[in-house]
Design a protein around this motif. Structure first.
Motif, short mmCIF file in Angstrom:
data_model
loop_
_atom_site.label_atom_id
_atom_site.label_comp_id
_atom_site.label_asym_id
_atom_site.label_seq_id
_atom_site.Cartn_x
_atom_site.Cartn_y
_atom_site.Cartn_z
N PRO A 27 -8.38 81.23 47.75
CA PRO A 27 -8.98 80.02 47.18
C PRO A 27 -10.00 79.36 48.11
CG PRO A 27 -6.68 79.64 47.78
CD PRO A 27 -6.91 81.10 47.90
N ILE A 28 -9.82 79.51 49.42
CA ILE A 28 -10.78 78.95 50.37
C ILE A 28 -12.13 79.64 50.22
CG2 ILE A 28 -11.31 78.51 52.80
CD1 ILE A 28 -8.99 76.88 51.68
N ASP A 29 -12.11 80.97 50.12
CA ASP A 29 -13.35 81.72 49.91
C ASP A 29 -14.02 81.32 48.60
OD1 ASP A 29 -13.11 83.10 52.28
OD2 ASP A 29 -12.09 84.82 51.37
N LEU A 30 -13.21 81.05 47.59
CA LEU A 30 -13.75 80.63 46.30
C LEU A 30 -14.48 79.29 46.43
CD1 LEU A 30 -13.94 81.09 43.22
CD2 LEU A 30 -11.79 79.82 43.00
N LEU A 31 -13.89 78.36 47.13
CA LEU A 31 -14.52 77.05 47.32
C LEU A 31 -15.78 77.13 48.16
CD1 LEU A 31 -11.34 74.84 47.96
CD2 LEU A 31 -12.75 74.91 45.89
#
Length: 374
Positions: A114-118
């Protein structure tokens, strides 16, 4: 700066883009099938050889039609070009996140953080980074237009390319690609007339010299990669020079191939690279997962040496078929059309379609890099 005479459609550019997207699909098919143990490791080294050709060709082709685009006002540039790239990057990053959250990636690449997505809007970490880089190239080229001499732009980008092809590393695939390939976008942008004239009316001596030079550079590079550790750092401008030779040879080959009616499909592929670009990895992953169910079967072992080609071809065909089916359907069509709320409507009353990487049906007829798909 070499001027831009007219912005007519050039068939062999479509052919060149078709070659490039097929090599991109092959590269991902190699990654998935080699890591999954379905095809020989030798394919990884063969894949590495084409680093001098795949993305340089894509960015050069995009740059060939960029000169008048960057002359537009910022609102027009957003409406006719940047909004397409940003929308596709954001939407398909979400699609890939959801896809790989539901279906495990057989190659083991993690796209579910999810961090990479953000961070995707500023630090893409998947194969969609080309869209991000191209958007930044348009912005950078416009900011430097009439402020920095075009020769200085190319010179600075060449230094960056040498460094990033050698050993410079930001730790991010997108930023590494920006460092490597900005040069080729600028070459297409500022040397368009010269490139078109060279490919449309090549001298026999020039074409022969280019072909021999590329062959020597390509074989030398292949020999190094195939006989030593593929991770060996390159500390000179060898790869940049090989890329320039490869581009010249590749454009001449594309023009030659498009002279045969049987190769018209290559032009079609080149006119529709963006749907292939955003979709093919999903099909590569799905096909690899299906093939893994037959691991150990004799027929699969026999296909092993050519499996990347078959998987890449299947993924490209599936991508085009999917796009043809959904491009006019409610809701699903917005995978390939920018919504009006995201990009202001054009004077034709609709948002431009996504048809090819770095291109869309333009809001005006001054530059028809690709035909409209309506």
């Amino acid at each position: 700066m070499v001027g831009v005479a007219n912005q007519t459609r050039v068939d062999w550019v479509d052919g060149a883009k078709g070659i490039a997207i097929l090599l991109v699909a092959l590269a991902h098919a190699v990654q998935w099938t080699v890591i999954s143990g379905l095809t020989p490791e030798l394919w990884s080294k063969i894949n590495l050889v084409f680093i001098v050709f795949r993305m340089p060709l894509f960015f050069l082709a995009s740059g060939l039609f960029a000169a008048s685009i960057i002359a537009r006002t910022w609102p027009t540039l957003w409406r006719t070009r940047l909004s397409l790239l940003v929308w596709a990057l954001l939407l398909w990053t979400l699609v890939r996140f959801g896809y790989f959250s539901l279906l495990p990636n057989p190659a083991g690449f993690d796209e579910t953080n999810p961090i990479d997505l953000l961070l995707a809007p500023v630090r893409p970490s998947n194969g969609l980074w080309f869209l991000y880089a191209l958007a930044l190239f348009f912005v950078a080229a416009k900011l430097m237009r009439d402020r920095v001499d075009w020769r200085m732009q190319i010179g600075g980008a060449a230094v960056l390319s040498v460094l990033f092809f050698a050993r410079a590393d930001t730790g991010n695939i997108a930023w590494n690609g920006i460092g490597r390939y900005f040069l080729f976008f600028l070459l297409g942008c500022y040397l368009r007339e010269w490139i078109l004239a060279f490919v449309n009316r090549p001298s026999r001596l020039g074409a022969l010299g280019l072909g021999l030079g590329f062959a020597a550079a390509f074989l030398g590079l292949a020999g190094v990669i195939l006989t030593v550790d593929a991770r060996m750092p390159f500390i000179t401008g060898t790869l940049v020079l090989a890329s320039l030779l490869a581009l010249g040879a590749g454009l001449l080959v594309a023009r030659f191939l498009l002279g045969f009616r049987a190769m018209s499909w290559l032009s079609y592929v080149g006119r529709n690279t963006l749907p292939i670009y955003v979709l093919h990895v999903l099909f590569v992953s799905a096909l690899t997962s299906v093939l893994l169910l037959a691991r150990g079967e004799a027929w699969l072992d026999r296909l092993g040496p050519v499996l990347p080609v078959l998987v890449a071809g299947g993924a490209v065909a599936a991508s085009l078929l999917f796009w043809r089916i959904v491009r006019d359907l409610p809701l699903l069509r917005y995978g390939f059309i920018v919504p009006r709320w995201f990009a202001a409507p054009t004077r034709f009353g609709h948002a431009p379609r996504l048809t090819s990487a770095g291109s869309a049906a333009p809001a005006d007829s001054a530059e028809r890099m690709l035909p409209r798909s309506e």
